[in-house]
Design an enzyme around this catalytic site. Sequence first.
Site, short mmCIF file in Angstrom:
data_model
loop_
_atom_site.label_atom_id
_atom_site.label_comp_id
_atom_site.label_asym_id
_atom_site.label_seq_id
_atom_site.Cartn_x
_atom_site.Cartn_y
_atom_site.Cartn_z
N TYR A 109 56.58 82.27 11.84
CA TYR A 109 57.02 81.54 10.65
C TYR A 109 58.41 80.93 10.89
O TYR A 109 58.63 79.75 10.59
CB TYR A 109 57.06 82.49 9.45
CG TYR A 109 57.58 81.87 8.17
CD1 TYR A 109 56.85 80.92 7.49
CD2 TYR A 109 58.80 82.28 7.64
CE1 TYR A 109 57.31 80.36 6.32
CE2 TYR A 109 59.28 81.73 6.45
CZ TYR A 109 58.53 80.76 5.80
OH TYR A 109 59.00 80.21 4.63
N SER A 142 63.07 76.69 5.20
CA SER A 142 63.37 78.10 4.87
C SER A 142 64.65 78.51 5.55
O SER A 142 65.00 77.99 6.62
CB SER A 142 62.22 79.00 5.34
OG SER A 142 62.58 80.36 5.27
#
Length: 219
Positions: free
Chosen positions: A143, A130
């Site tokens: 995250y 990501s």
Amino acid sequence: MEKVLLTGASSGIGKAIAQKLVAKGFEVIACVRKQEDKEALEALSSQITAVMFDVLDYERIDELFNEFQSQNVNLCGIINAAGFAQAGVMEFPDFDSIRKQIEVNSFAPLKIATTFLPLMQKGRIINISSVSSNFVYPFISPYCASKKLLDIFFQGLSIERCNDDIKFISIKPGVIKTPLWEKSFELAKNAFEKIPPEALEKYLPQTQKLMDSLEISFK
């Protein structure tokens, strides 16, 4: 026909990857957790074989490797697309949720890659990381941390196996409209409900902004 092992294939980016691989002539071994997802994927193409396991079930992963090895399965690729996004307030950490975030997004891809690596002579191991691995965003730092750790693990693996014919690739997408964000919305809602009321009031404007952005991401 060359075979690719793909996790997180039931929806979102993983499902799109499975369909793209089929269109390119690959055979896909798609990893899912639910019987209905297995049936739906296999209905898409005869080039998709779905296997059921949870990425945190290391015993099942080892069993599957032994099955593949006994069948002389050769892989040209491993794609780790399974993952989720966990929100939280770092002043009031939910360590169980953070631990699961790290296990699913960081440890599990490493376990899968290193377990099935002996079935590859050459090819690519690809992680769906990501853009969040490059930054720290408020209230989703678990995250961000999990994706950063994922990248570091595989950078190390890449350096250590630099003489092989296997390439290690990290894909870092931004926000894409997938079911992941709907799940993340529910996880964030549950996480924010667990913190003390006085803390929630303190962080309400910022957390509400995050919730609004998550909701936009899946609607």
